[in-house]
Design a protein around this motif. Structure first.
Motif, PDB file in Angstrom:
ATOM      1  N   ILE A 454       0.867  -1.182   0.000  1.00 26.15           N
ATOM      2  CA  ILE A 454       0.000   0.000   0.000  1.00 26.15           C
ATOM      3  C   ILE A 454       0.903   1.232   0.000  1.00 26.15           C
ATOM      4  CG2 ILE A 454      -1.819   1.265   1.197  1.00 26.15           C
ATOM      5  CD1 ILE A 454      -1.439  -2.196   2.334  1.00 26.15           C
ATOM      6  N   THR A 455       0.754   2.071  -0.979  1.00 29.87           N
ATOM      7  CA  THR A 455       1.555   3.288  -1.069  1.00 29.87           C
ATOM      8  C   THR A 455       0.959   4.366  -0.181  1.00 29.87           C
ATOM      9  OG1 THR A 455       2.195   2.743  -3.340  1.00 29.87           O
ATOM     10  CG2 THR A 455       2.509   5.023  -2.621  1.00 29.87           C
ATOM     11  N   LEU A 456       1.786   4.886   0.726  1.00 31.97           N
ATOM     12  CA  LEU A 456       1.337   5.850   1.714  1.00 31.97           C
ATOM     13  C   LEU A 456       1.892   7.244   1.421  1.00 31.97           C
ATOM     14  CD1 LEU A 456       1.965   3.744   4.956  1.00 31.97           C
ATOM     15  CD2 LEU A 456      -0.206   4.031   3.759  1.00 31.97           C
ATOM     16  N   PRO A 457       1.308   8.278   2.022  1.00 36.43           N
ATOM     17  CA  PRO A 457       1.917   9.610   1.924  1.00 36.43           C
ATOM     18  C   PRO A 457       3.313   9.600   2.554  1.00 36.43           C
ATOM     19  CG  PRO A 457      -0.322   9.737   2.790  1.00 36.43           C
ATOM     20  CD  PRO A 457       0.043   8.296   2.774  1.00 36.43           C
ATOM     21  N   SER A 458       4.073  10.617   2.290  1.00 39.34           N
ATOM     22  CA  SER A 458       5.446  10.646   2.776  1.00 39.34           C
ATOM     23  C   SER A 458       5.531  10.773   4.292  1.00 39.34           C
ATOM     24  CB  SER A 458       6.212  11.807   2.124  1.00 39.34           C
ATOM     25  OG  SER A 458       5.560  13.048   2.408  1.00 39.34           O
ATOM     26  N   LYS A 459       4.496  11.385   4.919  1.00 36.28           N
ATOM     27  CA  LYS A 459       4.509  11.557   6.364  1.00 36.28           C
ATOM     28  C   LYS A 459       3.240  10.993   6.999  1.00 36.28           C
ATOM     29  CE  LYS A 459       7.354  15.768   6.476  1.00 36.28           C
ATOM     30  NZ  LYS A 459       7.410  17.193   6.918  1.00 36.28           N
ATOM     31  N   ALA A 460       3.402  10.518   8.235  1.00 36.65           N
ATOM     32  CA  ALA A 460       2.251  10.026   8.988  1.00 36.65           C
ATOM     33  C   ALA A 460       1.295  11.174   9.289  1.00 36.65           C
ATOM     34  CB  ALA A 460       2.714   9.383  10.285  1.00 36.65           C
ATOM     35  N   LEU A 461       0.003  10.872   9.344  1.00 37.10           N
ATOM     36  CA  LEU A 461      -0.987  11.893   9.678  1.00 37.10           C
ATOM     37  C   LEU A 461      -1.084  12.119  11.184  1.00 37.10           C
ATOM     38  CD1 LEU A 461      -3.907  11.200   7.178  1.00 37.10           C
ATOM     39  CD2 LEU A 461      -1.764  12.442   6.845  1.00 37.10           C
ATOM     40  N   ASP A 462      -0.597  11.150  11.956  1.00 38.05           N
ATOM     41  CA  ASP A 462      -0.591  11.288  13.408  1.00 38.05           C
ATOM     42  C   ASP A 462       0.755  10.787  13.925  1.00 38.05           C
ATOM     43  OD1 ASP A 462      -1.074  10.261  16.320  1.00 38.05           O
ATOM     44  OD2 ASP A 462      -2.834  11.487  15.909  1.00 38.05           O
ATOM     45  N   PRO A 463       1.421  11.527  14.817  1.00 34.12           N
ATOM     46  CA  PRO A 463       2.751  11.115  15.274  1.00 34.12           C
ATOM     47  C   PRO A 463       2.758   9.867  16.144  1.00 34.12           C
ATOM     48  CG  PRO A 463       1.987  13.038  16.496  1.00 34.12           C
ATOM     49  CD  PRO A 463       1.014  12.815  15.381  1.00 34.12           C
ATOM     50  N   ILE A 464       1.606   9.515  16.728  1.00 33.31           N
ATOM     51  CA  ILE A 464       1.547   8.335  17.593  1.00 33.31           C
ATOM     52  C   ILE A 464       1.085   7.111  16.827  1.00 33.31           C
ATOM     53  CG2 ILE A 464       0.401   7.315  19.606  1.00 33.31           C
ATOM     54  CD1 ILE A 464       0.385  10.085  20.871  1.00 33.31           C
ATOM     55  N   ALA A 465      -0.032   7.232  16.145  1.00 33.54           N
ATOM     56  CA  ALA A 465      -0.565   6.096  15.371  1.00 33.54           C
ATOM     57  C   ALA A 465      -1.482   6.626  14.274  1.00 33.54           C
ATOM     58  CB  ALA A 465      -1.323   5.121  16.262  1.00 33.54           C
ATOM     59  N   THR A 466      -1.186   6.259  13.056  1.00 32.51           N
ATOM     60  CA  THR A 466      -2.038   6.605  11.913  1.00 32.51           C
ATOM     61  C   THR A 466      -2.758   5.335  11.462  1.00 32.51           C
ATOM     62  OG1 THR A 466      -0.554   8.360  11.178  1.00 32.51           O
ATOM     63  CG2 THR A 466      -2.080   7.469   9.538  1.00 32.51           C
ATOM     64  N   VAL A 467      -4.066   5.438  11.285  1.00 26.57           N
ATOM     65  CA  VAL A 467      -4.871   4.249  10.979  1.00 26.57           C
ATOM     66  C   VAL A 467      -5.074   4.111   9.474  1.00 26.57           C
ATOM     67  CG1 VAL A 467      -7.065   3.062  11.336  1.00 26.57           C
ATOM     68  CG2 VAL A 467      -6.035   4.376  13.206  1.00 26.57           C
ATOM     69  N   LEU A 468      -4.649   2.978   8.959  1.00 23.24           N
ATOM     70  CA  LEU A 468      -4.885   2.593   7.572  1.00 23.24           C
ATOM     71  C   LEU A 468      -6.106   1.690   7.535  1.00 23.24           C
ATOM     72  CD1 LEU A 468      -4.040   2.083   4.560  1.00 23.24           C
ATOM     73  CD2 LEU A 468      -2.521   0.282   5.443  1.00 23.24           C
ATOM     74  N   VAL A 469      -7.072   2.020   6.680  1.00 21.56           N
ATOM     75  CA  VAL A 469      -8.301   1.245   6.560  1.00 21.56           C
ATOM     76  C   VAL A 469      -8.268   0.442   5.274  1.00 21.56           C
ATOM     77  CG1 VAL A 469     -10.825   1.318   6.517  1.00 21.56           C
ATOM     78  CG2 VAL A 469      -9.545   3.053   7.794  1.00 21.56           C
ATOM     79  N   LEU A 470      -8.488  -0.858   5.405  1.00 20.18           N
ATOM     80  CA  LEU A 470      -8.608  -1.735   4.226  1.00 20.18           C
ATOM     81  C   LEU A 470     -10.061  -2.142   4.082  1.00 20.18           C
ATOM     82  CD1 LEU A 470      -5.496  -4.092   4.805  1.00 20.18           C
ATOM     83  CD2 LEU A 470      -5.601  -1.900   3.582  1.00 20.18           C
ATOM     84  N   ASN A 471     -10.683  -1.771   2.976  1.00 19.49           N
ATOM     85  CA  ASN A 471     -12.065  -2.196   2.713  1.00 19.49           C
ATOM     86  C   ASN A 471     -12.052  -3.655   2.291  1.00 19.49           C
ATOM     87  OD1 ASN A 471     -13.667   0.110   3.210  1.00 19.49           O
ATOM     88  ND2 ASN A 471     -12.893   1.043   1.324  1.00 19.49           N
ATOM     89  N   THR A 472     -12.867  -4.450   2.994  1.00 21.73           N
ATOM     90  CA  THR A 472     -12.928  -5.889   2.688  1.00 21.73           C
ATOM     91  C   THR A 472     -14.365  -6.341   2.586  1.00 21.73           C
ATOM     92  OG1 THR A 472     -12.840  -6.429   5.056  1.00 21.73           O
ATOM     93  CG2 THR A 472     -10.733  -6.328   3.882  1.00 21.73           C
TER      94      THR A 472
END
Length: 474
Positions: A454-472
């Protein structure tokens, strides 16, 4: 003929040996509990709200907030609520603290609002801890906050009213066995105390059964009957002296409240509803059991004025995510001071946790444990923890929680190459986006063997934890 008889005899002996080696069935409880008699469907319905909640507030508050970890000029390193035991404070001296207890800074509204702002879904407060002091209006024993203090208010009643107004669940902790101020109450054997009873003051001596039937059970009945639809949870602790027969006397009371949830610390062989790992997160959770890690924000449960070793918001959020990924709940403690005020560092961290959950709560509430078979740490082959298990050291790369048609990946360590790789997929993935991205911009997916990049942006959106959602979708 002789061979036949010999063979038959041999078979009989072997069968007897095999039968003897079979584990004995667990003893039947003297009184069946609700867990013994309900169907799986009934249990699922009873536990549904609790399983969805994932995050709750524990409150340890009582007379021990007055000494606040110090007695006669000496600081006690153990947890604050144990100071009577640790300092061997005589019963009369400890009871005298009640005349000084006037927590006019307590606000039930503010406590419940704090829990809500933190994203917590339920509260469990110490109705009576091991010191025997009841933080509620009790007719069973006068050593309580209404009768014995200048405060003359029932904070449990005020909390119940506020919880109804603000849509919060409320539960009560009750020390059913240990009681250091009532004759006959149990006490953990520590230090130079009596090696049989754990007592250090003759005023503590008496009949445990008399304590159980004159104080503990009547107070449990008061807690279950005097606060309307609360408590929804009862949290027992340290079941010293709780035989199956004694525990059964309490179960008779609990069974009158069939929707009640209670933990595994009643004693007497009753497993209750929930496992309760204390101050740690089990490496694999408790598959097949509901469970709840209870943990502190600093090093103590009950308030200690000089304990400023507060965990970071990052640590607290990672704990919550880790626990949810293993199918458990996080019961995080606050310790108000003797005025009823929650320490500012605890308030600050809870607000920060709530800010993260405002954005990412979908990945926590109502989710189930991860479907990914990926280690979340390593076990030592030599070093053991205080429970005698090989020490587990977690790794903080990512965790995953599971929704009906989504997989959530909570990423702690943002990939330096901008690509998040999964080796193997438990479900077919139709699309992906970042939960904190309000536009839900689709992310590029590239199959990679049995896995996915999964290709992500260059920086995290949150410094502690950024949540990636996978539609299934199914």
């Amino acid at each position: 003929m002789k061979r036949t008889l010999l063979s038959a005899a041999l078979l009989a002996i072997m069968s007897a040996l095999c039968f003897a080696q079979q584990p004995a069935p667990p003893p039947a409880h003297p009184v069946p509990s609700i867990q013994d008699t309900e169907t799986a469907a009934q249990r699922d319905a009873r536990m549904a709200w609790w399983r969805d909640a994932r995050f709750g507030m524990f409150i340890h508050w009582g007379l021990y907030s007055i000494p606040a970890g110090t007695w006669n000029g000496q600081r006690y390193q153990h947890i604050g609520e144990w100071i009577m035991n640790d300092a061997s404070i005589p019963v009369a001296q400890y009871k005298a603290l009640a005349s000084q207890f006037n927590p006019t800074g307590f606000s039930a509204h503010d406590i419940v609002a704090l829990a809500k702002s933190a994203g917590m879904k339920y509260i469990v407060i110490t109705a009576k801890h091991h010191d025997g002091f009841a933080m509620f209006d009790s007719k069973a024993d006068p050593f309580n906050i209404v009768d014995a203090t200048p405060f003359h208010r029932d904070p449990l009643r005020e909390l119940a009213e506020e919880c109804r107004k603000q849509g919060m669940k409320l539960g009560f902790y009750y020390s059913q066995a240990q009681d250091w101020t009532y004759p006959g109450g149990a006490a953990a054997v520590r230090g130079t105390h009596d090696p049989k009873t754990g007592h250090w003051d003759k005023a503590q001596d008496g009949s445990f059964d008399e304590y159980l039937h004159k104080k503990a059970i009547p107070q449990i009945e008061e807690l279950l009957n005097n606060y309307g639809d609360f408590p929804v949870v009862v949290w027992f602790d340290t079941p010293r002296e709780m035989t199956p027969e004694r525990a059964a006397e309490i179960v008779k009371v609990l069974n009158k409240h069939p929707n009640l949830i209670w933990n595994n610390r009643l004693g007497g062989g009753y497993k209750g509803d929930t496992e309760t790992p204390e101050q740690y997160i089990p490496a694999q959770g408790f598959p097949g059991r509901d469970w709840e890690s209870c943990m502190t924000i600093n090093n103590t449960w009950g308030y200690k004025s000089w304990d400023t070793n507060f965990k970071s918001t990052e640590t607290l959020l990672r704990n919550l995510i880790d626990i949810a990924s293993k199918g458990g709940n996080y019961l995080l403690n606050i310790g108000p001071d003797s005025h009823g005020i929650v320490p500012a560092p605890e308030v600050e961290r809870l607000h920060q946790m709530g800010q993260w959950l405002d954005v990412n709560g979908e990945a926590i509430y109502g989710t189930k444990a991860t479907l990914f078979d990926v280690p979340t740490g390593t076990f030592s082959t030599t070093e053991k923890d205080k429970r005698g298990n090989f020490k587990f050291t977690p790794t903080w790369n990512w965790r995953s929680t599971t929704g009906p048609d989504k997989l959530y990946i909570e990423i702690f360590a943002w990939p330096t190459n901008g690509v998040f790789h999964l080796d193997k997929l438990p479900r077919k993935v139709a699309g992906a986006y970042l939960l904190a991205d309000k536009s839900h911009k689709p992310l590029k997916l590239t199959p990679n063997g049995e896995g996915l990049d999964i290709t992500l942006p260059s920086k995290a959106l949150d410094p502690i934890a950024t949540v990636l959602v996978l539609n299934t979708p199914s």
